[in-house]
Design a protein around this motif. Structure first.
Motif, PDB file in Angstrom:
ATOM      1  N   SER A 166       0.838  -1.206  -0.064  1.00 20.15           N
ATOM      2  CA  SER A 166       0.109  -0.138  -0.130  1.00 20.15           C
ATOM      3  C   SER A 166       0.820   1.301   0.094  1.00 20.15           C
ATOM      4  CB  SER A 166      -1.001   0.018   1.225  1.00 20.15           C
ATOM      5  OG  SER A 166      -0.153   0.056   2.432  1.00 20.15           O
ATOM      6  N   GLU A 167       2.197   1.276   0.420  1.00 10.94           N
ATOM      7  CA  GLU A 167       3.048   2.402   0.405  1.00 10.94           C
ATOM      8  C   GLU A 167       4.002   2.528  -0.773  1.00 10.94           C
ATOM      9  OE1 GLU A 167       2.969   0.135   3.055  1.00 10.94           O
ATOM     10  OE2 GLU A 167       1.390   1.222   4.294  1.00 10.94           O
ATOM     11  N   ILE A 168       4.188   1.377  -1.296  1.00  9.14           N
ATOM     12  CA  ILE A 168       5.347   1.411  -2.367  1.00  9.14           C
ATOM     13  C   ILE A 168       4.750   0.912  -3.650  1.00  9.14           C
ATOM     14  CG2 ILE A 168       7.515   0.325  -3.106  1.00  9.14           C
ATOM     15  CD1 ILE A 168       8.049  -0.076  -0.091  1.00  9.14           C
ATOM     16  N   THR A 169       4.981   1.607  -4.757  1.00  6.19           N
ATOM     17  CA  THR A 169       4.802   1.385  -6.088  1.00  6.19           C
ATOM     18  C   THR A 169       6.009   1.180  -6.814  1.00  6.19           C
ATOM     19  OG1 THR A 169       2.526   2.037  -5.918  1.00  6.19           O
ATOM     20  CG2 THR A 169       3.607   1.991  -8.189  1.00  6.19           C
ATOM     21  N   ALA A 170       6.570   0.125  -7.550  1.00  3.92           N
ATOM     22  CA  ALA A 170       7.886  -0.047  -8.229  1.00  3.92           C
ATOM     23  C   ALA A 170       7.281   0.398  -9.707  1.00  3.92           C
ATOM     24  CB  ALA A 170       8.492  -1.215  -7.966  1.00  3.92           C
ATOM     25  N   THR A 171       8.231   0.856 -10.501  1.00  9.62           N
ATOM     26  CA  THR A 171       8.027   1.247 -11.829  1.00  9.62           C
ATOM     27  C   THR A 171       9.252   0.509 -12.468  1.00  9.62           C
ATOM     28  OG1 THR A 171       6.885   3.355 -11.178  1.00  9.62           O
ATOM     29  CG2 THR A 171       7.615   2.903 -13.644  1.00  9.62           C
ATOM     30  N   LEU A 172       8.911  -0.105 -13.761  1.00 12.10           N
ATOM     31  CA  LEU A 172       9.738  -0.748 -14.476  1.00 12.10           C
ATOM     32  C   LEU A 172      10.438   0.110 -15.543  1.00 12.10           C
ATOM     33  CD1 LEU A 172      11.604  -3.275 -15.135  1.00 12.10           C
ATOM     34  CD2 LEU A 172       9.817  -4.090 -16.525  1.00 12.10           C
ATOM     35  N   TYR A 173      11.529   0.487 -15.709  1.00 15.18           N
ATOM     36  CA  TYR A 173      12.069   1.153 -16.696  1.00 15.18           C
ATOM     37  C   TYR A 173      12.972   0.354 -17.674  1.00 15.18           C
ATOM     38  CZ  TYR A 173      10.347   5.612 -14.340  1.00 15.18           C
ATOM     39  OH  TYR A 173       9.358   6.358 -13.683  1.00 15.18           O
ATOM     40  N   ALA A 174      13.186   0.623 -18.828  1.00 19.33           N
ATOM     41  CA  ALA A 174      14.309   0.104 -19.674  1.00 19.33           C
ATOM     42  C   ALA A 174      15.019   1.101 -20.065  1.00 19.33           C
ATOM     43  CB  ALA A 174      13.310  -0.685 -20.989  1.00 19.33           C
ATOM     44  N   ILE A 175      16.309   1.001 -20.040  1.00 18.95           N
ATOM     45  CA  ILE A 175      17.507   1.795 -20.636  1.00 18.95           C
ATOM     46  C   ILE A 175      18.038   1.296 -21.661  1.00 18.95           C
ATOM     47  CG2 ILE A 175      19.382   3.087 -20.212  1.00 18.95           C
ATOM     48  CD1 ILE A 175      18.789   2.779 -16.961  1.00 18.95           C
ATOM     49  N   GLU A 183      18.382  -2.572 -20.642  1.00 19.97           N
ATOM     50  CA  GLU A 183      18.652  -2.786 -19.228  1.00 19.97           C
ATOM     51  C   GLU A 183      17.629  -2.363 -18.401  1.00 19.97           C
ATOM     52  OE1 GLU A 183      20.924  -4.208 -16.111  1.00 19.97           O
ATOM     53  OE2 GLU A 183      21.510  -3.998 -18.169  1.00 19.97           O
ATOM     54  N   TYR A 184      17.058  -3.282 -17.744  1.00 22.75           N
ATOM     55  CA  TYR A 184      15.729  -2.967 -17.121  1.00 22.75           C
ATOM     56  C   TYR A 184      16.112  -2.694 -15.460  1.00 22.75           C
ATOM     57  CZ  TYR A 184      13.361  -5.300 -20.992  1.00 22.75           C
ATOM     58  OH  TYR A 184      12.845  -5.506 -22.032  1.00 22.75           O
ATOM     59  N   VAL A 185      15.316  -1.581 -14.980  1.00 27.81           N
ATOM     60  CA  VAL A 185      15.604  -1.320 -13.710  1.00 27.81           C
ATOM     61  C   VAL A 185      14.234  -1.083 -13.001  1.00 27.81           C
ATOM     62  CG1 VAL A 185      16.118   1.014 -14.440  1.00 27.81           C
ATOM     63  CG2 VAL A 185      16.722   0.337 -11.990  1.00 27.81           C
ATOM     64  N   TRP A 186      14.010  -1.474 -11.705  1.00 30.21           N
ATOM     65  CA  TRP A 186      12.816  -0.852 -10.919  1.00 30.21           C
ATOM     66  C   TRP A 186      13.141   0.159  -9.986  1.00 30.21           C
ATOM     67  CZ3 TRP A 186       8.119  -3.470 -11.792  1.00 30.21           C
ATOM     68  CH2 TRP A 186       7.946  -4.487 -12.239  1.00 30.21           C
ATOM     69  N   LEU A 187      12.401   1.407 -10.291  1.00 31.83           N
ATOM     70  CA  LEU A 187      12.464   2.354  -9.190  1.00 31.83           C
ATOM     71  C   LEU A 187      11.146   2.666  -8.636  1.00 31.83           C
ATOM     72  CD1 LEU A 187      14.136   5.246 -11.629  1.00 31.83           C
ATOM     73  CD2 LEU A 187      15.208   3.464 -10.269  1.00 31.83           C
ATOM     74  N   LEU A 193      16.438   3.501  -6.606  1.00 30.92           N
ATOM     75  CA  LEU A 193      16.302   2.284  -7.217  1.00 30.92           C
ATOM     76  C   LEU A 193      15.502   1.200  -6.083  1.00 30.92           C
ATOM     77  CD1 LEU A 193      17.283   0.310  -9.205  1.00 30.92           C
ATOM     78  CD2 LEU A 193      19.306  -0.038  -7.876  1.00 30.92           C
ATOM     79  N   PHE A 194      14.621   0.428  -6.722  1.00 33.97           N
ATOM     80  CA  PHE A 194      13.834  -0.607  -5.812  1.00 33.97           C
ATOM     81  C   PHE A 194      14.335  -2.229  -6.097  1.00 33.97           C
ATOM     82  CE2 PHE A 194      10.497  -3.551  -4.971  1.00 33.97           C
ATOM     83  CZ  PHE A 194      10.066  -3.039  -3.614  1.00 33.97           C
ATOM     84  N   ALA A 195      14.744  -2.358  -7.339  1.00 40.76           N
ATOM     85  CA  ALA A 195      14.962  -3.867  -7.474  1.00 40.76           C
ATOM     86  C   ALA A 195      15.557  -4.001  -8.853  1.00 40.76           C
ATOM     87  CB  ALA A 195      13.682  -4.699  -7.262  1.00 40.76           C
ATOM     88  N   LEU A 196      16.269  -5.239  -8.973  1.00 41.59           N
ATOM     89  CA  LEU A 196      16.804  -5.712 -10.180  1.00 41.59           C
ATOM     90  C   LEU A 196      16.330  -7.151 -10.505  1.00 41.59           C
ATOM     91  CD1 LEU A 196      20.329  -5.204 -10.144  1.00 41.59           C
ATOM     92  CD2 LEU A 196      18.889  -3.948 -11.707  1.00 41.59           C
ATOM     93  N   ALA A 197      16.023  -7.653 -11.538  1.00 37.19           N
ATOM     94  CA  ALA A 197      15.865  -8.942 -11.687  1.00 37.19           C
ATOM     95  C   ALA A 197      16.444  -9.790 -13.012  1.00 37.19           C
ATOM     96  CB  ALA A 197      14.089  -9.183 -11.986  1.00 37.19           C
ATOM     97  N   TYR A 198      17.357 -10.641 -12.352  1.00 35.23           N
ATOM     98  CA  TYR A 198      17.984 -11.027 -13.559  1.00 35.23           C
ATOM     99  C   TYR A 198      17.982 -12.523 -13.577  1.00 35.23           C
ATOM    100  CZ  TYR A 198      21.070  -6.994 -14.136  1.00 35.23           C
ATOM    101  OH  TYR A 198      21.596  -5.681 -14.349  1.00 35.23           O
ATOM    102  N   GLY A 199      16.703 -13.208 -13.406  1.00 36.74           N
ATOM    103  CA  GLY A 199      16.406 -14.541 -13.497  1.00 36.74           C
ATOM    104  C   GLY A 199      16.758 -15.212 -12.041  1.00 36.74           C
ATOM    105  N   TRP A 200      17.923 -15.999 -12.367  1.00 34.10           N
ATOM    106  CA  TRP A 200      18.350 -16.679 -11.045  1.00 34.10           C
ATOM    107  C   TRP A 200      19.161 -15.686 -10.082  1.00 34.10           C
ATOM    108  CZ3 TRP A 200      23.738 -17.084 -10.998  1.00 34.10           C
ATOM    109  CH2 TRP A 200      24.464 -16.925 -12.365  1.00 34.10           C
ATOM    110  N   MET A 201      19.344 -14.569 -10.492  1.00 34.65           N
ATOM    111  CA  MET A 201      20.296 -13.403  -9.824  1.00 34.65           C
ATOM    112  C   MET A 201      19.150 -12.254  -9.751  1.00 34.65           C
ATOM    113  SD  MET A 201      24.224 -13.878 -10.661  1.00 34.65           S
ATOM    114  CE  MET A 201      24.911 -13.713  -8.994  1.00 34.65           C
ATOM    115  N   GLY A 202      19.345 -11.515  -8.531  1.00 31.80           N
ATOM    116  CA  GLY A 202      18.909 -10.141  -8.603  1.00 31.80           C
ATOM    117  C   GLY A 202      19.074  -9.449  -7.393  1.00 31.80           C
TER     118      GLY A 202
END
Length: 667
Positions: A166-175, A183-187, A193-202
């Protein structure tokens, strides 16, 4: 940023904020591998906007360790940077950037430069903080685009949003502009920066790694949408019946050229091959679409026998003339989705054969596949793979040596093949005697002679030991000859992936990676620049010794070939281009060019039991074809210049494929 021949990753990070005072904050992040925390990023931000960052993670004994200080101005533009530490494989990092009035300067272990102010400096190596800073600068810029220093252009696009709570909305951007793919990044809402997702790493906020599953799913959907659009734009479907005329047909079985040939294809299968000058009365030529081959050279599609497929790999494979691959470890669900997309044409990509994967749980376990606690666990996994009709299982470095024989018996009982890394504490000779059918990586053969009881080859020791001592191994010794004879007598395939080791042992930071020297100038500026980053710490003291070891790998490959040991060509690195380099190194080792081409086509098909349906240009086989500008029987480097690639009833223009991802055409 962080470049590897095994993978290209631009690292980014996420935030768990702890206020220490009104004027500063500390953000803590977890680096996660296979669901477990394996590293961290700690960022301390001061009131003036300067940031200090400490970043490290451990990937089977490898991983970066970096300390960094950076400062941006009111527009988000980088004005200073100082990064110290080491990169993923241990190469030293010492990079500085400074903006002073109208001039900016930079220096690193790779390069030094100076330019007029006005662009955004993108570091060679850096913590994930740098991607976040670039994303924010792009969002502030006019049109969401910035010139990069020393070269290139970056832009940013909003993709989707996700309500984390309810407090956090993450937005996915592509650079765009940092690599061959976005290059995908979640802010978060504050554009932190909120998160990264690289499959088996993140990367996720400390203690919040569970959120990565949802973010990865949404990011995968974005990647699929992009791939679908590219496939729709770049695939040229062929009719049920078509002809390719006026070609020099390469017979990979005989290693000969048949000029002036015409090939007929019906429903994706080769239905006839004739002299182009013949009059074929039974053919209704009006029923066929005719393609003029313009006297170019026609080969069957190439095979890459060591991949870990991603959706983005597919376009690079096809553009390079690779129409079939073997996947040797992956997320099973994701691999199923990827291969379905390739097979249906929803995305551009090759046919694929899959191998199951088993390792033992340990601090050095592989990041993908199934992990066993006990031998019984491993045997149950074999049963599961057999039930799903896997043709092969690969095992990894943490498997107990005593498990190999029973695992091999179980695999063979189901008609499957066993390959893999040689488990730590085991010799390659014993692995063969216990049931291996194939060995991955040429360094494993050297470790048979170089590794002692105290050498843990689950770690980077398996690279370092061969780099240091491989060149001094007497390849003409009785011990080596007996071992090679064992491989030949038992028909043990060897998957050398020698290009990655040749690069690892020869590539000094600041020079273009030899694996990609032939293509570097065709790459986007940021990608070319990343190819300056060496992996190991090669210096004046060890450079000659490491180069001698790199040559020893090629000498071993020639001896394997001469002894009749079957070779398969695989890469375990950047798709497409690395296979070309792998084949060039086989030729450089002394293997006849015709034999090199056979290894990468019909020889590979035989290994997976598909030689009756593919691997050569014969009637009844699948129409996986590559039209080359030059004769590959004269020089295997001809495979670098495909004019046309055909996969069944789909036709592709390599120039158009490369241009779609920012690579300058080769023809």
């Amino acid at each position: 940023m962080i470049y590897s021949k095994l993978i290209i990753l631009s690292m980014v990070c996420t935030s768990s904020v702890v206020a220490t005072a009104q004027e500063s904050s500390i953000r803590n992040y977890d680096w996660v591998t296979m669901g477990k925390v394996s590293g961290s990023l700690v960022v301390e931000q001061a009131a003036d906007g300067s940031q200090k960052a400490e970043f490290e993670y451990n990937d089977r004994g490898r991983g970066p360790k970096l300390s960094e200080q950076s400062q941006v101005d009111e527009n988000g533009m980088l004005v200073s940077l100082d990064t110290r530490g080491h990169a993923y494989m241990g190469a030293p990092v010492a990079e500085k950037f400074n903006a002073d009035g109208n001039t900016v300067t930079w220096s690193s272990t790779l390069e030094n430069g100076q330019a007029a102010a006005g662009g955004y400096y993108w570091p060679n190596e850096g913590t994930p903080v740098q991607t976040a800073l670039l994303a924010r600068a792009l969002l502030k810029s006019k049109g969401g685009s910035l010139a990069l220093l020393p070269a290139g252009q970056a832009s940013i696009e909003k993709i989707t949003e996700h309500a984390v709570s309810s407090e956090i909305t993450a937005t996915l951007y592509a650079i765009q502009g940092l690599g061959l793919t976005p290059e995908y990044v979640w802010l978060d809402q504050q554009q932190q920066l909120f998160a990264l997702a690289y499959g088996w790493m993140g990367m996720a906020p400390a203690g919040q790694s569970a959120v990565l599953e949802d973010l990865q799913r949404l990011q995968d959907a974005a990647e699929e949408d992009r791939s679908h659009k590219l496939a729709a734009e770049l695939t040229k479907p062929l009719p049920d019946k078509w002809l390719l005329r006026n070609v020099h047909l390469i017979d990979v079985t005989a290693g000969t050229t048949a000029p002036g040939r015409m090939i007929a294809v019906h429903n994706g299968l080769i239905s006839g091959i004739w002299l182009d000058s013949d009059v074929v009365a039974e053919m209704e030529l009006g029923a066929y679409e005719v393609i003029d081959g313009r006297s170019a050279y026609l080969i069957p599609g190439l095979w890459d026998m060591h991949t870990h497929l991603s959706l983005d790999d597919g376009l690079l494979q096809i553009a390079a003339g690779v129409t079939t691959v073997r996947d040797l470890a992956n997320n099973e669900q994701r691999l199923t989705e990827i291969t379905r997309a390739f097979d249906t044409g929803a995305a551009i990509g090759p046919h694929s054969y899959r191998a199951g994967f088993i390792d033992k749980k340990s601090p050095f376990s592989a990041p993908t596949g199934k992990l066993a606690d006990t031998l019984d666990d491993a045997l149950a996994m074999v049963q599961g793979y057999a039930a799903e009709a896997y043709p092969q299982i690969k095992i990894y470095s943490s498997i107990e040596p005593d498990w190999v024989a029973p695992i091999a018996r179980a695999i063979h009982a189901h008609g499957m093949r066993l390959s893999g890394h040689i488990p730590s504490g085991m010799t390659a000779e014993r692995a063969v005697l216990d049931g291996f059918d194939e060995i991955q990586h040429i360094n494993m053969l050297f470790l048979n002679f170089l590794a002692g009881p105290d050498d843990d080859t689950r770690t980077p020791v398996r690279f370092k030991l061969v780099a240091e001592q491989g060149g001094s191994l007497d390849l003409d010794s009785d011990q080596v000859n007996v071992f090679i004879k064992l491989l030949a007598d038992r028909g043990i395939e060897v998957d050398p992936t020698v290009a990655i080791f040749d690069s690892m042992f020869r590539h000094r930071s600041g020079e273009i990676d030899p694996s990609y020297a032939a293509v570097a100038d065709h790459m986007p500026a940021s990608v070319r620049r990343s190819m300056l980053a060496g992996e190991m710490d090669i210096n004046e003291e060890n450079a000659a010794r490491y180069a001698q070891s790199a040559q020893a790998l090629l000498n071993m490959i020639l001896r394997l070939y001469q002894a009749g040991v079957p070779l398969v060509a695989g890469t375990d690195a950047l798709a497409g281009f690395t296979l070309h380099r792998e084949l060039e190194l086989y030729q450089q080792a002394g293997i006849p060019t015709a034999a090199v081409l056979r290894i990468a086509t019909l020889g590979s098909a035989k290994v997976v039991g598909a030689e009756e349906t593919t691997g050569s240009i014969d009637v009844g086989k699948t129409a996986d074809l590559v039209l080359l500008r030059d004769d590959p029987l004269q020089d295997i480097s001809a495979v670098r210049h495909p004019l046309m690639v055909i996969k069944g009833n789909n036709r592709y223009d390599p120039n158009a494929l490369y241009q779609a991802i920012g690579i300058k055409p080769f023809n």
